[in-house]
Design an enzyme around this catalytic site. Structure first.
Site, mmCIF file in Angstrom:
data_model
loop_
_atom_site.group_PDB
_atom_site.id
_atom_site.type_symbol
_atom_site.label_atom_id
_atom_site.label_comp_id
_atom_site.label_asym_id
_atom_site.label_seq_id
_atom_site.Cartn_x
_atom_site.Cartn_y
_atom_site.Cartn_z
ATOM 1 N N GLU A 295 0.857 -1.185 0.000
ATOM 2 C CA GLU A 295 0.000 0.000 0.000
ATOM 3 C C GLU A 295 0.898 1.241 0.000
ATOM 4 O O GLU A 295 1.627 1.495 0.961
ATOM 5 C CB GLU A 295 -0.916 0.004 1.229
ATOM 6 C CG GLU A 295 -1.970 1.088 1.221
ATOM 7 C CD GLU A 295 -3.054 0.887 0.161
ATOM 8 O OE1 GLU A 295 -3.800 1.856 -0.075
ATOM 9 O OE2 GLU A 295 -3.165 -0.218 -0.415
ATOM 10 N N GLU A 326 -0.384 9.624 -5.875
ATOM 11 C CA GLU A 326 0.729 8.672 -5.873
ATOM 12 C C GLU A 326 1.005 8.130 -7.272
ATOM 13 O O GLU A 326 2.163 7.928 -7.651
ATOM 14 C CB GLU A 326 0.412 7.532 -4.895
ATOM 15 C CG GLU A 326 0.347 8.006 -3.443
ATOM 16 C CD GLU A 326 -0.793 7.396 -2.646
ATOM 17 O OE1 GLU A 326 -1.242 6.297 -2.999
ATOM 18 O OE2 GLU A 326 -1.244 8.032 -1.675
ATOM 19 N N ASP A 479 -7.243 3.084 2.758
ATOM 20 C CA ASP A 479 -6.893 1.803 3.388
ATOM 21 C C ASP A 479 -8.096 0.867 3.449
ATOM 22 O O ASP A 479 -7.975 -0.329 3.207
ATOM 23 C CB ASP A 479 -6.349 2.064 4.797
ATOM 24 C CG ASP A 479 -5.151 2.998 4.767
ATOM 25 O OD1 ASP A 479 -4.182 2.694 4.057
ATOM 26 O OD2 ASP A 479 -5.185 4.041 5.455
#
Length: 495
Positions: A295, A326, A479
């Site tokens: 992750e 990201e 998450d």
């Protein structure tokens, strides 16, 4: 008089349509809506639901458990206590005045904090930064922790993913990370923490939230989001990595989830390089056949990101989870497609995202000519998700991407199921599947919300997100999304 006759005529027809419905209750509602709209007397009769309700119902039908689910999941290595509060109110309490906003890769002072917070609030974008001054951070953290309305939650990608998995009582979950007394108290009883992971003091991360259209001086937030910062040395040095790997032999997981590489940004280049080599060596010790999901999280250090890509980290993991910030930063750091794009302009273009995902799997993923385990990427942004997989390695990805998108809507609104009155379908209704090759044009249908396409041995599954219009809490969404997507995923055994 003419107006009255028109109204009477409309009323008569409405009565007629109602009679048809009473006499033929099995007649599809779509037929009634079509009949009404063909009269051109006003808006269509409400259908069985809005696009949001139709989409949520379609997801529920698509989301099925995999034939072979996980039994034991090991998660590491970043964990902390999140202190969540209003960013604008905290900065006001710290006596900081709003400016124009300016990004800082590392925060050295309260002034840097004010500028960076304003910069990202103005963009409505999530970000995470290291605060270098230990004493200044300690003072801010104390004020934040005791601030009226401040809330304490499980924090850190690993702990949040472990907590999400632990909601499934038939799963056994191992969590390795720096777990202090407050965090241990907050964790689900179903999460096992090895004694070596326990420490006397918690690591605190401050989560400064802001709402859609909230203002800080001249800046206004286009989306609700959060700005995270910390002075976290345990997670920064990935201190629990060795404990994590040594715990796996006894725990015998069938899925490993690793996170926390981004926390190394506050470390020296030499320590970063050394630690990455140790990460690769540690992952390589995990038995073959046990998939490893990495992750990612917000980074600003291009050299660190480039090292993660090139220093053999990508080839030793099986799956990646990341968001739009990201993804673009990864492409910029490793000279990938669309790397000249400085930032996203509004909603990330589906074709651009698809091109970068394809490039990652083609350049760094598993192939006949490359010794790599990487076969899966779960991309999530506010209004849609894409799962990209190398063909032949994963099953149930249609359900997995739908489940990941569904949990984004329920967790943000803090509801058990999708509440269609509190969510909005904001995904592009039409998009191209590529901006480089011969991309197909796709039109979104809420009744068939998962769109699949293929490109040279890579499969893509796209689904919109039902965005919560009044989010209760935005932190940890990524998450939860990754954990839910993994929970519904099925990996094919290695041959």
């Amino acid at each position: 008089m003419a107006l009255w006759r028109g109204s009477a005529y409309a009323g008569f027809l409405a009565l007629a349509v109602g009679c048809v419905f009473l006499l033929e209750p099995q007649l599809p509602s779509s037929a009634l809506r079509s009949l009404w709209s063909s009269l051109q007397l006003g808006p269509a009769l409400p259908g069985p639901g809005s696009p949001e309700r139709r989409l949520a119902a379609a997801w529920d039908a698509l989301i099925v458990r995999p034939a072979r689910g996980w039994r034991r999941v090991a998660v590491g290595v970043n964990a902390c206590v999140d202190v969540v509060l209003s960013g604008v109110k905290l900065l006001q309490a710290l006596g900081l005045n709003p400016g124009n906003g300016k990004d800082h890769s590392i925060l050295h002072s309260k002034n840097d904090l004010e500028e960076a917070f304003g910069h990202f609030l103005g963009k409505g974008a999530a970000a995470e930064r290291f605060f270098s001054d230990k004493d200044a951070f300690s003072d801010i953290a104390q004020i934040a922790s005791e601030f009226p309305g401040a809330q304490h939650y499980v924090g850190g990608n690993a702990a949040l993913i472990g907590q999400k998995f632990a909601a499934n009582s038939d799963l056994k979950v191992l969590l390795c990370g720096p777990v202090g007394p407050k965090l241990h108290e907050l964790l689900d009883d179903n999460v096992f923490v090895p004694p070596e992971s326990l420490q006397e003091v918690d690591e605190f991360h401050l989560i400064l939230e802001y709402q859609v259209e909230e203002q800080w001086g001249q800046l206004k937030a286009p989306h609700a989001n959060r700005f995270i910062f910390s002075h976290d040395l345990s997670n920064g040095a990935m201190n629990m990595l060795e404990v994590f790997v040594s715990s796996l032999e006894e725990f015998q997981p069938d899925l490993v989830v690793l996170s926390g590489l981004h926390m190394m940004e506050g470390q020296s280049k030499e320590l970063q390089r050394k630690r990455l080599l140790e990460v690769v060596a540690s992952i390589s010790d995990i038995p073959a056949g046990v998939p490893v999901h990495l992750e990612l999280a917000s980074m600003t250090n291009r050299e660190l990101m480039s090292s993660v890509v090139h220093q053999q980290v990508f080839p030793v993991v099986t799956s990646l989870g990341l968001n739009e910030q990201e993804l673009l930063f990864l492409s910029q750091s490793a000279s990938g497609p669309h790397s000249s794009l400085s930032s996203w302009n509004g909603v990330p273009d589906v074709g651009v995202v698809s091109d970068i995902l394809f490039w990652i799997l083609k350049e760094h993923g598993k192939s006949d000519s490359r010794a790599s385990d990487l076969t899966r990427i779960h991309f999530h942004t506010l209004v849609y998700h894409i799962l990209a997989t190398v063909d032949g390695h994963w099953a149930n990805q249609l359900a997995a991407v739908a489940a990941g998108a569904r949990v984004a809507g329920t967790q943000a609104c803090a509801t058990e199921t999708i509440d269609s009155s509190r969510v909005s379908l904001k995904a592009p209704r039409e998009f191209l599947t590529s901006r480089l090759g011969a991309g197909a044009r796709v039109t979104l249908n809420p009744d068939e919300p998962v769109v699949a396409w293929h490109r040279e041995g890579v499969s893509f599954h796209f689904t919109p997100v039902l965005v919560c219009t009044d989010p209760v809490r935005t932190v940890g969404l990524g998450d939860a999304i990754s954990a839910e997507g993994l929970f519904y995923s099925e990996v094919h055994p290695r041959h």
